[in-house]
Enzyme design. Structure first.
Site, PDB file in Angstrom:
ATOM      1  N   HIS A 106      47.415  17.967  44.499  1.00  0.00           N
ATOM      2  CA  HIS A 106      46.504  18.812  45.303  1.00  0.00           C
ATOM      3  C   HIS A 106      45.435  19.347  44.352  1.00  0.00           C
ATOM      4  O   HIS A 106      45.491  20.482  43.885  1.00  0.00           O
ATOM      5  CB  HIS A 106      47.246  19.972  45.974  1.00  0.00           C
ATOM      6  CG  HIS A 106      46.289  20.947  46.618  1.00  0.00           C
ATOM      7  ND1 HIS A 106      45.540  20.623  47.713  1.00  0.00           N
ATOM      8  CD2 HIS A 106      45.938  22.209  46.287  1.00  0.00           C
ATOM      9  CE1 HIS A 106      44.774  21.652  48.049  1.00  0.00           C
ATOM     10  NE2 HIS A 106      44.994  22.624  47.188  1.00  0.00           N
ATOM     11  N   ASP A 137      44.855  18.952  52.831  1.00  0.00           N
ATOM     12  CA  ASP A 137      44.021  17.800  52.455  1.00  0.00           C
ATOM     13  C   ASP A 137      44.101  16.732  53.544  1.00  0.00           C
ATOM     14  O   ASP A 137      43.094  16.118  53.921  1.00  0.00           O
ATOM     15  CB  ASP A 137      44.505  17.233  51.113  1.00  0.00           C
ATOM     16  CG  ASP A 137      44.638  18.329  50.072  1.00  0.00           C
ATOM     17  OD1 ASP A 137      43.617  18.897  49.689  1.00  0.00           O
ATOM     18  OD2 ASP A 137      45.788  18.655  49.684  1.00  0.00           O
TER      19      ASP A 137
HETATM   20  N1  LIG Z   1      47.902  24.026  48.534  1.00  0.00           N
HETATM   21  C1  LIG Z   1      46.814  24.350  49.207  1.00  0.00           C
HETATM   22  O1  LIG Z   1      46.294  23.538  49.997  1.00  0.00           O
HETATM   23  C2  LIG Z   1      46.137  25.692  49.037  1.00  0.00           C
HETATM   24  C3  LIG Z   1      45.065  26.019  49.866  1.00  0.00           C
HETATM   25  C4  LIG Z   1      44.480  27.284  49.734  1.00  0.00           C
HETATM   26  C5  LIG Z   1      44.930  28.172  48.774  1.00  0.00           C
HETATM   27  N2  LIG Z   1      45.957  27.803  47.963  1.00  0.00           N
HETATM   28  C6  LIG Z   1      46.490  28.718  46.949  1.00  0.00           C
HETATM   29  O2  LIG Z   1      47.331  29.689  47.593  1.00  0.00           O
HETATM   30  C7  LIG Z   1      47.441  30.831  46.753  1.00  0.00           C
HETATM   31  C8  LIG Z   1      47.275  32.112  47.551  1.00  0.00           C
HETATM   32  O3  LIG Z   1      45.982  32.193  48.076  1.00  0.00           O
HETATM   33  P1  LIG Z   1      45.458  33.540  48.754  1.00  0.00           P
HETATM   34  O4  LIG Z   1      44.065  33.240  49.198  1.00  0.00           O
HETATM   35  O5  LIG Z   1      46.425  34.067  49.741  1.00  0.00           O
HETATM   36  O6  LIG Z   1      45.391  34.494  47.484  1.00  0.00           O
HETATM   37  P2  LIG Z   1      45.330  36.100  47.469  1.00  0.00           P
HETATM   38  O7  LIG Z   1      44.886  36.435  46.085  1.00  0.00           O
HETATM   39  O8  LIG Z   1      44.579  36.616  48.643  1.00  0.00           O
HETATM   40  O9  LIG Z   1      46.843  36.528  47.657  1.00  0.00           O
HETATM   41  C9  LIG Z   1      47.821  36.213  46.720  1.00  0.00           C
HETATM   42  C10 LIG Z   1      48.880  37.289  46.825  1.00  0.00           C
HETATM   43  O10 LIG Z   1      49.947  36.916  45.975  1.00  0.00           O
HETATM   44  C11 LIG Z   1      50.461  38.079  45.400  1.00  0.00           C
HETATM   45  N3  LIG Z   1      51.249  37.745  44.217  1.00  0.00           N
HETATM   46  C12 LIG Z   1      50.816  37.470  42.970  1.00  0.00           C
HETATM   47  N4  LIG Z   1      51.860  37.244  42.156  1.00  0.00           N
HETATM   48  C13 LIG Z   1      52.970  37.357  42.909  1.00  0.00           C
HETATM   49  C14 LIG Z   1      54.350  37.268  42.611  1.00  0.00           C
HETATM   50  N5  LIG Z   1      54.789  37.020  41.388  1.00  0.00           N
HETATM   51  N6  LIG Z   1      55.226  37.455  43.633  1.00  0.00           N
HETATM   52  C15 LIG Z   1      54.790  37.740  44.870  1.00  0.00           C
HETATM   53  N7  LIG Z   1      53.486  37.860  45.204  1.00  0.00           N
HETATM   54  C16 LIG Z   1      52.597  37.670  44.230  1.00  0.00           C
HETATM   55  C17 LIG Z   1      49.238  38.935  45.109  1.00  0.00           C
HETATM   56  O11 LIG Z   1      49.582  40.306  44.965  1.00  0.00           O
HETATM   57  C18 LIG Z   1      48.398  38.670  46.357  1.00  0.00           C
HETATM   58  O12 LIG Z   1      48.644  39.617  47.370  1.00  0.00           O
HETATM   59  C19 LIG Z   1      46.404  30.628  45.642  1.00  0.00           C
HETATM   60  O13 LIG Z   1      47.084  30.112  44.508  1.00  0.00           O
HETATM   61  C20 LIG Z   1      45.497  29.558  46.213  1.00  0.00           C
HETATM   62  O14 LIG Z   1      44.833  28.830  45.185  1.00  0.00           O
HETATM   63  C21 LIG Z   1      46.575  26.586  48.084  1.00  0.00           C
HETATM   64  O1  LIG Z   2      42.429  27.770  45.862  1.00  0.00           O
HETATM   65  C1  LIG Z   2      41.781  26.752  45.581  1.00  0.00           C
HETATM   66  O2  LIG Z   2      41.397  26.478  44.427  1.00  0.00           O
HETATM   67  C2  LIG Z   2      41.396  25.781  46.659  1.00  0.00           C
HETATM   68  C3  LIG Z   2      42.515  25.480  47.591  1.00  0.00           C
HETATM   69  O3  LIG Z   2      43.588  24.850  46.941  1.00  0.00           O
HETATM   70  C4  LIG Z   2      42.021  24.588  48.711  1.00  0.00           C
HETATM   71  O4  LIG Z   2      42.295  23.378  48.686  1.00  0.00           O
HETATM   72  O5  LIG Z   2      41.331  25.107  49.601  1.00  0.00           O
END
Ligand SMILES: NC(=O)c1ccc[n+]([C@@H]2O[C@H](COP(=O)([O-])OP(=O)(O)OC[C@H]3O[C@@H](n4cnc5c(N)ncnc54)[C@H](O)[C@@H]3O)[C@@H](O)[C@H]2O)c1
Ligand SMILES: O=C(O)C[C@H](O)C(=O)O
Length: 328
Positions: free
Chosen positions: A187, A159
């Protein structure tokens, strides 16, 4: 050779994992002199995909990569870990209520917090990326009573970086000329990207912008809703920019903030700025000596107060919901 630092990445076979692991192994997380040993945690059905990523890591022949272990066992994943990047989470799916989402994530972040408590290295630092990041960090922290609470953080650096870019684009300034921008709160779409203390080449950013309507009606909602805009455009949530922000967060945590500037991170509140103690909320923070400090003494005007309070109220609601579900 220096002893490698153990870095655990959960959700390692996911899209953020794929954008993150190669940068960690190349030295961008901890610097060019620090060897790393990677520990990848995945759920059992995704272990094979994680093994594929490990093959590719091997094929890069990174001089700093001392090895890669893959596991679906939570205790093994955090045994002796120094840096834990908690990326894997349960995404919200159609028909899922917020309580269901919190409950599913409680089932992930509670046991991971306990495993960190029981097995991680004394200097462990935890960054939660998986959403809802602040509350997932709160859950993990609650299960790790023997780890100093300030080692649990949630990612709002994405962010922060989004806000830097929006301001640079609006004013024509270089990103490197902008200082003292802050993200407050959760967030989520309630977050408050704050320009009131920001400077551009030493001048107050609000004076350079000179457009209050842009700040309220364009800048703030654009930054706060950027995650949704990426999902709408890409059909998947941000991955490379999220991985980049995770690298930035840990690098700043271990290497410090530049003199005169700060960044944003979800850290445990000590009650500063009226944010209830113990909540994991984003604040303007500096880093030195491997620890975050909440920037103190900032004036909070009425506009900012209202927005900080709204986002913190959402964090309080999430905290109360996980407490009533017995997840903390
Ligand atoms: N804070 C931020 O700014 C921000 C930004 C983008 C995404 N995110 C979040 O990050 C997370 C991951 O995003 P992504 O695009 O890589 O998702 P993704 O679905 O591509 O990958 C998530 C992975 O986590 C694994 N997983 C699920 N449960 C698990 C567990 N108990 N232990 C270990 N691994 C586990 C899944 O098998 C999968 O491979 C999501 O929650 C998304 O919303 C946060
Ligand atoms: O995974 C989401 O919902 C959005 C993610 O947290 C982001 O800020 O890009």
């Amino acid at each position: 050779m220096t002893t490698p630092v153990t870095v655990t990445v959960t959700g390692a076979a996911g899209q953020i994992g794929y954008a993150l692991l190669f940068r960690i192994a190349s030295g961008q997380l901890l610097g060019p002199d620090t060897p790393v040993r990677l520990r990848l945690l995945e759920i059992t059905p995704a272990v094979q995909a994680a093994e594929g990523v490990a093959l590719e890591l091997e094929d890069c022949a990174f001089p700093l990569l001392a090895g890669t272990d893959i596991t679906d066992d939570v205790a093994a994943a955090f045994d002796g870990t120094n840096v834990a990047l908690l990326v894997g989470a349960r995404p919200r799916t159609a028909g899922m209520e917020r309580g269901d989402l919190l409950e599913a994530n409680g089932g992930i972040f509670g046991p991971q917090g306990k495993a960190i408590n029981d097995g991680a290295a004394d200097d462990v630092r935890v960054l939660v990326v998986g959403n809802p990041a602040n509350t997932n960090a709160y859950i993990a922290k609650s299960h790790a009573p023997d780890v100093p609470a300030d080692r649990f953080t949630a990612m709002t650096r994405l962010d922060h970086n989004r806000a830097l870019s929006q301001l640079a684009t609006k004013t024509g300034a270089a990103v490197s000329d902008i200082a003292r921008l802050a993200i407050w709160g959760n967030h989520s779409a309630t977050q408050y990207p704050d320009l009131t203390h920001a400077t551009i080449a030493g001048r107050p950013a609000l004076e350079v912008v000179s457009d209050d309507a842009w700040v309220a009606d364009d800048f703030i909602p654009t930054v706060a809703k950027r995650g949704a805009a990426i999902i709408a455009a890409r059909g998947a949530s941000s991955a490379a920019s999220a991985a980049n922000a995770a690298i930035d967060h840990v690098h700043t945590w271990t290497h410090g903030t530049p003199e005169g500037d700060w960044t944003s991170a979800g850290v445990v509140s000590d009650g500063s700025y009226g944010v209830p103690e113990g909540l994991i909320s984003s604040f303007p923070v500096t880093s030195s000596g491997g620890a975050w400090q909440i920037v103190q003494g900032l004036e909070v005007d009425a506009f900012s107060r209202e927005r900080i309070d709204a986002s913190v109220a959402e964090l309080v609601e999430e905290r109360d919901a996980v407490a009533s579900l017995g997840l903390v």
